[in-house]
Enzyme design. Structure first.
Site, PDB file in Angstrom:
ATOM      1  N   HIS A 303     124.516  16.272  92.572  1.00 38.45           N
ATOM      2  CA  HIS A 303     124.192  15.175  93.488  1.00 38.45           C
ATOM      3  C   HIS A 303     123.612  13.986  92.720  1.00 38.45           C
ATOM      4  O   HIS A 303     124.054  12.841  92.896  1.00 38.45           O
ATOM      5  CB  HIS A 303     123.185  15.673  94.531  1.00 38.45           C
ATOM      6  CG  HIS A 303     122.710  14.629  95.487  1.00 38.45           C
ATOM      7  ND1 HIS A 303     123.067  14.619  96.816  1.00 38.45           N
ATOM      8  CD2 HIS A 303     121.890  13.555  95.331  1.00 38.45           C
ATOM      9  CE1 HIS A 303     122.505  13.587  97.423  1.00 38.45           C
ATOM     10  NE2 HIS A 303     121.770  12.928  96.541  1.00 38.45           N
ATOM     11  N   GLU A 304     122.621  14.266  91.884  1.00 40.27           N
ATOM     12  CA  GLU A 304     121.970  13.185  91.137  1.00 40.27           C
ATOM     13  C   GLU A 304     122.916  12.544  90.137  1.00 40.27           C
ATOM     14  O   GLU A 304     122.843  11.335  89.884  1.00 40.27           O
ATOM     15  CB  GLU A 304     120.717  13.716  90.442  1.00 40.27           C
ATOM     16  CG  GLU A 304     119.627  14.180  91.397  1.00 40.27           C
ATOM     17  CD  GLU A 304     119.247  13.113  92.403  1.00 40.27           C
ATOM     18  OE1 GLU A 304     119.017  11.953  91.996  1.00 40.27           O
ATOM     19  OE2 GLU A 304     119.200  13.421  93.605  1.00 40.27           O
ATOM     20  N   HIS A 307     124.830   9.521  91.336  1.00 40.64           N
ATOM     21  CA  HIS A 307     124.088   8.263  91.465  1.00 40.64           C
ATOM     22  C   HIS A 307     124.176   7.402  90.205  1.00 40.64           C
ATOM     23  O   HIS A 307     123.960   6.186  90.271  1.00 40.64           O
ATOM     24  CB  HIS A 307     122.616   8.537  91.761  1.00 40.64           C
ATOM     25  CG  HIS A 307     122.340   9.004  93.156  1.00 40.64           C
ATOM     26  ND1 HIS A 307     122.922   8.443  94.264  1.00 40.64           N
ATOM     27  CD2 HIS A 307     121.520   9.985  93.630  1.00 40.64           C
ATOM     28  CE1 HIS A 307     122.479   9.047  95.358  1.00 40.64           C
ATOM     29  NE2 HIS A 307     121.637   9.982  95.008  1.00 40.64           N
TER      30      HIS A 307
END
Length: 351
Positions: A303-304, A307
């Protein structure tokens, strides 16, 4: 990805400013922005409904952490946000993470847009905020759903020198040198990065040539262009998660930015290419989960990763979880961190 023992920290809506009028007309939350001074902003939130609403603050303009509270546009182009992108737990939350807004009540917060946006060029800008709040029933801390919102657009003139001073003062407070990622925390992080690589590899293959149904379930499209775009993101993650000594990002195991507030599992500062795993990551999460759409350490890393601007530069739109993913448009899914996360997790869990 690289582990780091010290660093000086910094703490699209392409085209014209786009305010979703449908959200403003149907949401029980009315959000009005007002300009304060040079680059300050007051957000006035009113519950126009007939019942109290319990809003999850973390990651929204109600959060005191350096999250994306507003979007700032100059000449129709969005100015980069330089703060943190969060991964939020949707379970195990406490009352401190919420704000109850009674029916008819108005709640105000103030912040400065220049702290996390480079407004040093000055001139005319437009400022908006839009997205969704997670909410819980008033007598609970379990997330019950999402409430969309969209503010007015504020047009204001910025003095570049004053804005630069605000930004410099804010960033000076964020300069920390930290030594971390040792012992069991390092082991957990290294293992999660390795698992992230395997997740991304499987997801890349599924995006490129896997079932149409899975692509349309998460990305609402299975066109060649969509498949290529999604597969490229996952291939980038495979590369970044392939090493703990090289790559564009740095990994921390302690809260170097002071953003590990209630419910935050991890966060990323895309402008500086570093990611932080919060105590919740180490103390409350399994290394991997075979439950469909569950959160765990391996998917948190993935998920990170999304980004990071070199990977995709995704947003969160204020929402997490499968139901939120399903509520987004196809264009939003392509820029939403949890959409990539849950797509990859669904393959691992056999959903």
């Amino acid at each position: 990805m690289k582990f780091s023992i010290g660093v000086s920290l910094l703490a699209t809506l392409a085209g014209a400013v786009n305010v979703d009028m449908a959200k403003r007309d149907t949401s029980p939350l009315n959000v009005k922005l007002e300009a304060l001074g040079n680059s300050g902003v007051k957000a006035v939130l009113t519950n126009t409904g007939d019942s109290d609403i319990k809003l999850f603050k973390t990651g929204t303009f109600l959060d005191k952490s350096p999250v994306e509270k507003v979007e700032v546009f100059a000449a129709g182009s969005k100015i980069d946000f330089d703060g943190v992108r969060l991964q939020i737990s949707t379970t195990g939350l406490t009352e401190e993470a919420f704000q109850i807004v009674a029916a008819g009540e108005t709640f105000e917060v103030e912040f400065d847009a220049a702290e996390l946006h480079d407004l040093s060029k000055g001139g005319a800008v437009d400022i908006v905020t839009q997205g969704s709040f997670l909410y819980a029933d008033v007598d609970s801390t379990e997330i019950a759903g999402t409430i969309p919102f969209s503010s007015n657009s504020v047009h204001t003139e910025i003095n570049g020198d004053e804005a630069a001073s605000v930004r410099a003062a804010f960033l000076a407070k964020r300069t920390i040198v930290q030594s971390d990622c040792t012992g069991t925390r390092r082991t957990a992080t290294v293992n999660a990065i390795s698992r992230c690589r395997a997740l991304a590899a499987a997801a890349s293959q599924a995006a490129a040539s896997g079932p149409v149904a899975r692509m349309t379930e998460y990305f609402k499209s299975s066109t060649t262009a969509t498949r290529n775009s999604v597969a490229t993101v996952f291939r980038n993650i495979v590369s970044e998660c392939g090493s703990t000594t090289s790559g564009v990002s740095r990994q921390y195991c302690t809260d170097v930015y002071g953003a590990c507030s209630n419910g935050v599992i991890a966060y990323t500062v895309p402008a500086q290419n570093y990611m932080v795993n919060c105590p919740y990551f180490f103390n409350n999460m399994a290394a991997a989960s075979s439950t469909c759409h569950a959160q765990d350490q391996q998917t948190t890393i993935l998920h990170e990763m999304t980004h990071l601007r070199q990977i995709k530069g995704t947003s969160d739109y204020g929402g997490y979880g499968y139901n939120f993913v399903r509520s987004l448009s196809a264009a939003q899914n392509l820029n939403h961190a949890d959409t990539y996360t849950l797509f990859a997790q669904s393959i691992y869990a056999g959903c």
